[in-house]
Enzyme design. Structure first.
Site, PDB file in Angstrom:
ATOM      1  N   GLU A 194     -13.775   2.624  -1.582  1.00 12.12           N
ATOM      2  CA  GLU A 194     -15.127   3.077  -1.902  1.00 12.12           C
ATOM      3  C   GLU A 194     -15.290   4.547  -1.534  1.00 12.12           C
ATOM      4  OE1 GLU A 194     -19.812   1.902  -1.088  1.00 12.12           O
ATOM      5  OE2 GLU A 194     -18.211   0.980   0.090  1.00 12.12           O
TER       6      GLU A 194
ATOM      7  N   ARG B 158      -3.752  -9.842   6.375  1.00 10.65           N
ATOM      8  CA  ARG B 158      -3.897 -11.274   6.135  1.00 10.65           C
ATOM      9  C   ARG B 158      -2.976 -11.774   5.028  1.00 10.65           C
ATOM     10  NH1 ARG B 158      -9.262  -9.661   6.672  1.00 10.65           N
ATOM     11  NH2 ARG B 158      -9.560  -9.868   4.434  1.00 10.65           N
TER      12      ARG B 158
END
Length: 226
Positions: free
Chosen positions: A96, A59
């Site tokens: 993560e 994006r």
């Protein structure tokens, strides 16, 4: 209120139950909103002498290329591994669970370039700091970082400040912290959307937020088409 602010759509229970995803694509799809978004980012950095805009897959390409066009600058894509055909600079960054990698062509930036990093979203700052290190490794000068949306409750400015003193500017900030943050780009159901122009004034910095750096320096590697 700017046109893009009212077009950010909350999508409940996506991509898993109990979370709300804030979707920017309706703002991209609306001609007036997209133009305002790009104009606001470009106007803020119009006097910086920007020669190249750097944006991350995917994006970041949408917003970054449009801002580059407004500024009369070139656009340099940061891509996932194996997508660029020539010699690249590579930077790893922490997720993560595990790591990811961004690459730019080794000759995409030079010491003569003045660079603006642009992305649709900054959350923990991992992708952003990888781009900062790629710009630094290229020898170019980083003039600033611009984002459509900032997850201020994740304190990305502390991670960015550990890498660069360049200005951080965001159009929309989400400031109310969630109880838990499991995935990048996810918000708590009742998070508070603060629509404002936000720059890195000292009062907004939280210097004690930890940062995980995976790769301290970029290194040239041989790219291949993917």
């Amino acid at each position: 209120m700017r046109p893009y602010e009212e077009l950010i759509v909350d999508t409940p229970n996506y991509p898993k139950p109990g979370v709300v995803f804030k979707d920017l694509t309706p703002a991209f799809a609306d001609a007036d909103a997209f133009a305002a978004m790009v104009d606001d980012l470009a106007a803020h950095f119009a006097d910086r002498g920007i020669t190249k805009v750097v944006g991350a897959e995917a994006r970041g390409f949408i917003v970054g290329a449009a801002v580059a066009l407004r500024l009369g600058a070139g656009f340099v894509p940061c891509r996932k591994p194996g997508k660029l055909p020539r010699t690249v600079l590579r930077e790893s960054y922490a997720l993560e669970y595990g790591t990811d990698v961004l690459e730019i062509h080794a000759d995409a930036l030079t010491s003569d370039d003045v660079v603006l990093i642009v992305d649709d979203l900054v959350a923990t700052g991992g992708t952003t700091t990888a781009m900062v290190r790629l710009v630094r490794a290229s020898g170019a000068r980083l003039a600033g970082l611009g984002f459509v949306m900032e997850l201020a409750f994740l304190n990305p400015r502390a991670a960015i400040a550990a890498e660069t003193d360049a200005e951080v500017f965001s159009l929309v900030a989400v400031e109310e912290p969630p109880r838990t943050v499991a995935l990048l780009g996810l918000y708590p159901k009742n998070s508070r959307l603060i629509s404002r122009f936000s720059t890195n004034r000292p009062a907004m910095m939280r210097a004690n937020s930890p940062m995980r750096r995976v790769s301290p320096t970029a290194r040239p590697v041989r790219g291949s088409c993917g």
